[in-house]
Design a protein around this motif. Sequence first.
Motif, short mmCIF file in Angstrom:
data_model
loop_
_atom_site.label_atom_id
_atom_site.label_comp_id
_atom_site.label_asym_id
_atom_site.label_seq_id
_atom_site.Cartn_x
_atom_site.Cartn_y
_atom_site.Cartn_z
N LEU A 10 0.81 -1.22 0.00
CA LEU A 10 0.00 0.00 0.00
C LEU A 10 0.85 1.26 0.00
O LEU A 10 0.46 2.28 -0.59
N ALA A 11 1.97 1.22 0.68
CA ALA A 11 2.79 2.43 0.79
C ALA A 11 4.18 2.07 1.27
O ALA A 11 4.39 1.02 1.89
N MET B 76 0.52 7.09 7.85
CA MET B 76 -0.51 6.06 7.92
C MET B 76 -1.90 6.64 7.70
O MET B 76 -2.75 6.04 7.06
N THR B 77 -2.13 7.82 8.21
CA THR B 77 -3.43 8.48 8.03
C THR B 77 -3.66 8.86 6.58
O THR B 77 -4.81 8.94 6.12
N ASP B 78 -2.59 9.08 5.82
CA ASP B 78 -2.71 9.47 4.42
C ASP B 78 -3.15 8.31 3.52
O ASP B 78 -3.59 8.55 2.38
N ILE B 79 -3.03 7.08 3.98
CA ILE B 79 -3.40 5.92 3.15
C ILE B 79 -4.93 5.84 3.03
O ILE B 79 -5.66 6.08 3.99
N VAL C 145 -9.00 -7.93 8.66
CA VAL C 145 -8.04 -7.49 7.65
C VAL C 145 -6.67 -7.44 8.30
O VAL C 145 -6.47 -6.78 9.32
N LEU C 146 -5.71 -8.13 7.72
CA LEU C 146 -4.36 -8.19 8.25
C LEU C 146 -3.47 -7.18 7.54
O LEU C 146 -3.35 -7.20 6.31
N LEU C 147 -2.82 -6.33 8.32
CA LEU C 147 -1.81 -5.41 7.79
C LEU C 147 -0.44 -5.91 8.22
O LEU C 147 -0.25 -6.34 9.36
N THR D 25 7.41 -0.12 5.25
CA THR D 25 6.64 -0.72 4.16
C THR D 25 5.31 -1.21 4.73
O THR D 25 5.30 -1.96 5.71
N VAL D 26 4.22 -0.79 4.11
CA VAL D 26 2.87 -1.15 4.57
C VAL D 26 2.22 -2.04 3.52
O VAL D 26 2.11 -1.66 2.35
N SER D 27 1.81 -3.23 3.93
CA SER D 27 1.16 -4.17 3.02
C SER D 27 -0.12 -4.68 3.65
O SER D 27 -0.24 -4.75 4.88
#
Length: 391
Positions: free
Chosen positions: A61-62, A76-79, A148-150, A160-162
């Motif tokens: 995601l980012a 994180m808030t921007d995602i 939902v798993l992050l 890294t955010v997935s």
Amino acid sequence: MRELFAVALPGLEPLVAAELDALGLGPGKVVPGGVGFRGDWAALIAANLHLRTATRVLVRLAEFPAHSFALLSKRMTDIAWEDLFPPHAPVRLAVRATAHKSRLYHTGAIAERVHLAVAARLGAHVELAHPHDDGEDDPEASSTHSTVLLVIRLERDRCTVSVDSSGDPLHRRGYRLATAKAPLRPTLAAALLAAVGWRPGEPLLDPFCGSGTIAIEAALIAHGKPAGALRDFSCARWPALAAAYPALRKAAASLTQEPCPYAPIVASDRDEGAVAAARANAQRAGVDGAIAFAVRPFAACEPFSARGLLLTNPPYGLRVGRARTLRDLYAHIGHVLRDRFPAWRAALLCPPDLRVTVGVALRPVLSTRTGGLAVELALAEQTRADVRARG
């Protein structure tokens, strides 16, 4: 195109990469823990549906620098979390965080900031749940799709955010509701078949079949059935994908190979209950007609063709036996292989210390971990060295 990542058990990464190539989703980048690749939503669904050896499929995601909690929270808030969580529905989130050589090292605090950022973006209450358990012993019937798993990874102050697109781990095929002792993950069973180069034209015997996983995975391959045909994936509920998901899944299913002529697949075990469980699992998988099941001890096994593959996961570890008993069992396995299956290929999944007691020249072709133990798949192309010389 999106950055995707197929998670794999240790040692299975090259097999996952080969599967991605065969599906036309490669080339992938093999790294410890999985294979990175690029693709669109169609590729994501195809990977979930068809990969037999992967544990789950992540979507990046980012990626951004994060040397402070303030910066982490801001980014994180921007995602666009609203793309992942259905509107007006309960939000249940699990965060799996790791940190290495980063100023932010407390994974619990990292998970808390992520939780608060998602709640702030959505303007809703978000329940923080425990991350998915990828353990092989969890009954498939008890799994849940609501979380939902992050996956958050900090490496040298870079985050890294997935998000996990699979939901339940991919080894939960949907057919294995009945299990025997120390069940083998379907993903690992498929990896064993791939690692020894098995093809449906080669007769196959699993004489310690347990709940039938090796035989069932082989039959699914022979029938051209997708690994995930009996289940769904959490990405089906993402608002960004939900409308297109049915058509994309239908298109992904069209990648299925046609059924091919196959040699006999035989699964046996001395435990009558295990064989009953294996039959039930095969029936749920739709391949019960492709497998011959039998209740018999290993000592009673005989070859049913001139050549073939004996592939099995014999008992090992503290859960199922004692060390001396196991050494005697493995020595007996070697005796039967040499005496009755001299022209067959044979492969055993077992700890290295037990492999050496078999008395057959077994070559390790795969190393991984299962049930908390280090194991290897060891292969003998023929179980008696003088077969080739004798013709």
